[in-house]
Design a protein around this motif. Sequence first.
Motif, PDB file in Angstrom:
ATOM      1  N   ASN A 418     -31.102 -50.960  10.690  1.00  0.00           N
ATOM      2  CA  ASN A 418     -29.930 -50.972  11.560  1.00  0.00           C
ATOM      3  C   ASN A 418     -30.175 -51.814  12.806  1.00  0.00           C
ATOM      4  N   ARG A 419     -30.535 -53.073  12.585  1.00  0.00           N
ATOM      5  CA  ARG A 419     -30.793 -53.955  13.711  1.00  0.00           C
ATOM      6  C   ARG A 419     -30.365 -55.371  13.379  1.00  0.00           C
ATOM      7  N   ARG A 420     -29.421 -55.857  14.130  1.00  0.00           N
ATOM      8  CA  ARG A 420     -28.943 -57.220  13.900  1.00  0.00           C
ATOM      9  C   ARG A 420     -29.991 -58.223  14.363  1.00  0.00           C
ATOM     10  N   GLY A 421     -29.830 -59.462  13.881  1.00  0.00           N
ATOM     11  CA  GLY A 421     -30.636 -60.556  14.395  1.00  0.00           C
ATOM     12  C   GLY A 421     -32.027 -60.612  13.785  1.00  0.00           C
ATOM     13  N   TYR A 422     -32.898 -61.388  14.439  1.00  0.00           N
ATOM     14  CA  TYR A 422     -34.232 -61.652  13.907  1.00  0.00           C
ATOM     15  C   TYR A 422     -35.267 -60.719  14.532  1.00  0.00           C
ATOM     16  N   ASP A 439     -28.255 -60.362  35.252  1.00  0.00           N
ATOM     17  CA  ASP A 439     -27.418 -59.279  35.783  1.00  0.00           C
ATOM     18  C   ASP A 439     -27.254 -58.101  34.834  1.00  0.00           C
ATOM     19  N   THR A 440     -28.108 -57.991  33.836  1.00  0.00           N
ATOM     20  CA  THR A 440     -27.961 -56.890  32.890  1.00  0.00           C
ATOM     21  C   THR A 440     -29.338 -56.375  32.509  1.00  0.00           C
ATOM     22  N   GLU A 441     -29.493 -55.061  32.520  1.00  0.00           N
ATOM     23  CA  GLU A 441     -30.793 -54.462  32.229  1.00  0.00           C
ATOM     24  C   GLU A 441     -30.879 -54.180  30.720  1.00  0.00           C
ATOM     25  N   SER A 442     -30.888 -55.222  29.902  1.00  0.00           N
ATOM     26  CA  SER A 442     -30.952 -55.018  28.461  1.00  0.00           C
ATOM     27  C   SER A 442     -31.652 -56.221  27.838  1.00  0.00           C
ATOM     28  N   TRP A 443     -32.525 -55.970  26.845  1.00  0.00           N
ATOM     29  CA  TRP A 443     -33.303 -57.070  26.282  1.00  0.00           C
ATOM     30  C   TRP A 443     -32.427 -58.019  25.483  1.00  0.00           C
ATOM     31  N   LEU A 444     -32.874 -59.261  25.457  1.00  0.00           N
ATOM     32  CA  LEU A 444     -32.182 -60.250  24.628  1.00  0.00           C
ATOM     33  C   LEU A 444     -32.722 -60.171  23.202  1.00  0.00           C
ATOM     34  N   ARG A 452     -30.308 -68.654  18.911  1.00  0.00           N
ATOM     35  CA  ARG A 452     -29.951 -68.196  20.250  1.00  0.00           C
ATOM     36  C   ARG A 452     -30.541 -66.823  20.568  1.00  0.00           C
ATOM     37  N   LEU A 453     -30.606 -66.531  21.844  1.00  0.00           N
ATOM     38  CA  LEU A 453     -30.964 -65.191  22.308  1.00  0.00           C
ATOM     39  C   LEU A 453     -29.670 -64.539  22.777  1.00  0.00           C
ATOM     40  N   VAL A 454     -29.392 -63.333  22.286  1.00  0.00           N
ATOM     41  CA  VAL A 454     -28.086 -62.719  22.502  1.00  0.00           C
ATOM     42  C   VAL A 454     -28.250 -61.343  23.133  1.00  0.00           C
ATOM     43  N   CYS A 455     -27.410 -61.051  24.118  1.00  0.00           N
ATOM     44  CA  CYS A 455     -27.365 -59.697  24.678  1.00  0.00           C
ATOM     45  C   CYS A 455     -26.296 -58.923  23.911  1.00  0.00           C
ATOM     46  N   HIS A 456     -26.705 -57.892  23.161  1.00  0.00           N
ATOM     47  CA  HIS A 456     -25.745 -57.158  22.339  1.00  0.00           C
ATOM     48  C   HIS A 456     -24.827 -56.274  23.174  1.00  0.00           C
ATOM     49  N   LEU A 457     -25.167 -56.102  24.429  1.00  0.00           N
ATOM     50  CA  LEU A 457     -24.353 -55.255  25.288  1.00  0.00           C
ATOM     51  C   LEU A 457     -23.180 -56.030  25.876  1.00  0.00           C
ATOM     52  N   THR A 458     -23.475 -57.242  26.346  1.00  0.00           N
ATOM     53  CA  THR A 458     -22.439 -57.997  27.056  1.00  0.00           C
ATOM     54  C   THR A 458     -21.958 -59.213  26.290  1.00  0.00           C
ATOM     55  N   GLY A 459     -22.678 -59.590  25.229  1.00  0.00           N
ATOM     56  CA  GLY A 459     -22.294 -60.779  24.485  1.00  0.00           C
ATOM     57  C   GLY A 459     -22.868 -62.061  25.075  1.00  0.00           C
ATOM     58  N   PHE A 460     -23.560 -61.973  26.217  1.00  0.00           N
ATOM     59  CA  PHE A 460     -24.192 -63.164  26.797  1.00  0.00           C
ATOM     60  C   PHE A 460     -25.135 -63.783  25.766  1.00  0.00           C
ATOM     61  N   SER A 461     -25.166 -65.120  25.681  1.00  0.00           N
ATOM     62  CA  SER A 461     -26.155 -65.733  24.799  1.00  0.00           C
ATOM     63  C   SER A 461     -26.643 -67.046  25.385  1.00  0.00           C
ATOM     64  N   MET A 462     -27.860 -67.457  24.989  1.00  0.00           N
ATOM     65  CA  MET A 462     -28.427 -68.722  25.456  1.00  0.00           C
ATOM     66  C   MET A 462     -29.308 -69.291  24.356  1.00  0.00           C
ATOM     67  N   PRO A 668     -29.508 -45.316  31.632  1.00  0.00           N
ATOM     68  CA  PRO A 668     -30.501 -46.134  30.919  1.00  0.00           C
ATOM     69  C   PRO A 668     -30.139 -47.624  30.967  1.00  0.00           C
ATOM     70  N   PHE A 669     -28.863 -47.966  30.794  1.00  0.00           N
ATOM     71  CA  PHE A 669     -28.426 -49.328  31.117  1.00  0.00           C
ATOM     72  C   PHE A 669     -28.006 -49.300  32.585  1.00  0.00           C
ATOM     73  N   SER A 670     -28.958 -49.561  33.468  1.00  0.00           N
ATOM     74  CA  SER A 670     -28.686 -49.336  34.886  1.00  0.00           C
ATOM     75  C   SER A 670     -27.975 -50.507  35.534  1.00  0.00           C
ATOM     76  N   LEU A 671     -27.939 -51.631  34.831  1.00  0.00           N
ATOM     77  CA  LEU A 671     -27.291 -52.823  35.385  1.00  0.00           C
ATOM     78  C   LEU A 671     -26.623 -53.570  34.239  1.00  0.00           C
ATOM     79  N   VAL A 672     -25.305 -53.678  34.268  1.00  0.00           N
ATOM     80  CA  VAL A 672     -24.569 -54.391  33.229  1.00  0.00           C
ATOM     81  C   VAL A 672     -23.583 -55.337  33.888  1.00  0.00           C
TER      82      VAL A 672
END
Length: 719
Positions: A418-422, A439-444, A452-462, A668-672
Amino acid sequence: MRIATVLIPLPLPEAFDYAEPEGMDLAVGEVVAAPLGPNVVRGVVTSLRDASGGNRPLRAVAGRIETPPLPRESLDFVEWAARYCVDAPGQPLAIALRGSSAPKARPERVLIPTGKVPTRPTPARERVLQAAASEALAPAALARAAGVSDGVVAALVADGALAEELREAPVAFPPPDPEHDPPRLNPSQSAALEELATMVARDAFTVALLDGVTGSGKTEVYLEAAAAVLRRDPEAQVLILLPEIALTEAVIARIAARFGAEPAAWHSGLHPTRRRRVWEAVTRGACRIVVGARSALFLPYRRLRLLVVDEEHDASYKQEEGFIYQARDLAVARAKIAQAPVILASATPSLETLWNAQSGRYQWLKLANRHGGAVLPTIELVDLRRHSPPTGRWLSPPLVDAMRETLTKGEQALLFLNRRGYAPLVLCKACGERLKAPDTESWLVEHRYTGRLVCHLTGFSMRKPDRCPYCTAKDSLVSVGPGVERVEEETKALFPAARVAVFSSDTAPGAESARELIARMTDGDIDILVATQGAAKGHNFPGLTLVGVVDADLGLRGGDLRAAERTFQLIAQVAGRAGRMARRGRALLQTWAPDHAVMRTLADHDRDAFAALELAEREAAGLPPFGRLAAIIVSGPDAQQLDRFAADLASVAPNAAGVDLFGPADAPFSLVRGRRRKRFLVRADRDVDLQGFLGAWRARVKVPGQVRLTIDVDPYSFL
Ligand code: ADP
């Protein structure tokens, strides 16, 4: 003069009073335009009363909006839902009105014979005119019906033998026929149906738990309950809720086969004009069976006589954004308002539902076995302490052997993770930093398909950088842990000749792509499917005999209220995909904790033992279903202001017996997205009016403009 109370579909604390203009003659449920500040907005009339003298002057309703009125039951439901969820009534109203303002389908261009004889009559042109005379069709459809090219039709238009006309596209919800193609139920299914038919005949609110392993025929049985409803009352409406859009296609096909007519689908992927059409058909009662996601609960049913919540334990019934609600619980409330029965179906019922069934509040209907003699798979635990995979690999030797055997027999395997991505984490081996979204306390999460590296919480990617963004070391970033893409890579290396595919929300983002992957798996065009939970739910794959759970402990790690329950349900569901037809299946669970109660009871197929253990723990701690929980989440861009507000909020908490208050604590997600987040948790005894407590508490503070306060009754997420 009368006063109309108008509820506006916005997060405002209450409905507003307006004067009814002379001669407008409004009715409760009607959609009107009303002034609000400098704007004119839509709203719904919730009550009308005569103005007594001495009223202060009110602004007047601006006009009526041409759309069918909301039935009384819908309004009652909206108000109930808002009260239960401690939110503004405009929030659920907005969901209820979502289909009413969608654009209307544009009228269709159809061709009508003018009576003019074609200048050059040919057999092909003759056929077109005959087809056009029997039915008004769009040009392409007319060409198809007559078996000619589009050019022939165009020539007849140019010649003046056919003329264009605009027609409203017909509303195609043919009534379902309960006698169309009934199945022959087995004895256990018949017994359950008999009870359901009795419930249906009582025309009263009742809740039934339809409890049976995957493949026991729960869907067959609830469709027969729907048939019983339609036999009693051909105008009755039936709502079937499903947790995933990907499942709707299969259920719609089964309903079409059973009743000879397609039901209406309702979900977020619906085209806006379709949305409008379904909404209007439901209010008019023209649409009898609706299959939908949670928001289908808010459709304006005229005559709702049966609700079904399939896979009732599924956590996706919980809506986590905007208006926060649990659709299964609200379905029970909706049934009560309609005085209709509701069926909760599951192979692994939620502990809340199971407890209600055990204590006699819900009827408990059990289906004995898989239909047609298919047996449940064996479940074996692979102890990773003894059978660890080679370094940098995730599949243990026993699982690899089982995969090889399965492929040799020409059968299919499913690897569940149950884990998307690589890789769920990328860290720098030079400086040790873990890569996070700004600006978000969550791993890429690393995605190799897209690089790409993607934040599953906010959708940010790089793009994945060459250098560590923290210490600028070159080629120092390492991928830690597996996602489905990495397991696919390993599988391909182990079995180069096998056809391997990945099923996740990245590879199958919509209903169309999910259906295509499911069809390929069903047809045997895939040997090994590596999948997240989307594939674990509800599908029948005839050739699938092996399920490998790559990380059975994954869901246990978060340690929230439902971690054990959810892990048990999910793994039981996934394992149940193996060997659904004639062939016996097996499931291998890779675990570091083979002695954990969840693993032991899974291996023993002993759901009841698991439930008993878990319920005992919950009872000792006063947790749901023995107590009630609510979360309050406060967030804001300024850490100091938020701390101050959270402290103020804590200091005015009402004192109430039977209520425990925890927090404020950093979430636990203290910064989003640049907003700090803090949480409170409220635990209350069952006899406490939790909604009253929360409402009173919130009323004691003024929330600063930049701060957001969210109340989550019965939280599923503790992040
Ligand atoms: P569940 O919803 O419990 O997983 P389903 O209703 O999907 O079970 O049934 C599993 C499979 O068995 C389906 O393919 C279904 O068509 C078939 N099936 C179940 N009961 C019957 C029946 N009485 N007659 C024919 N087929 C049945």
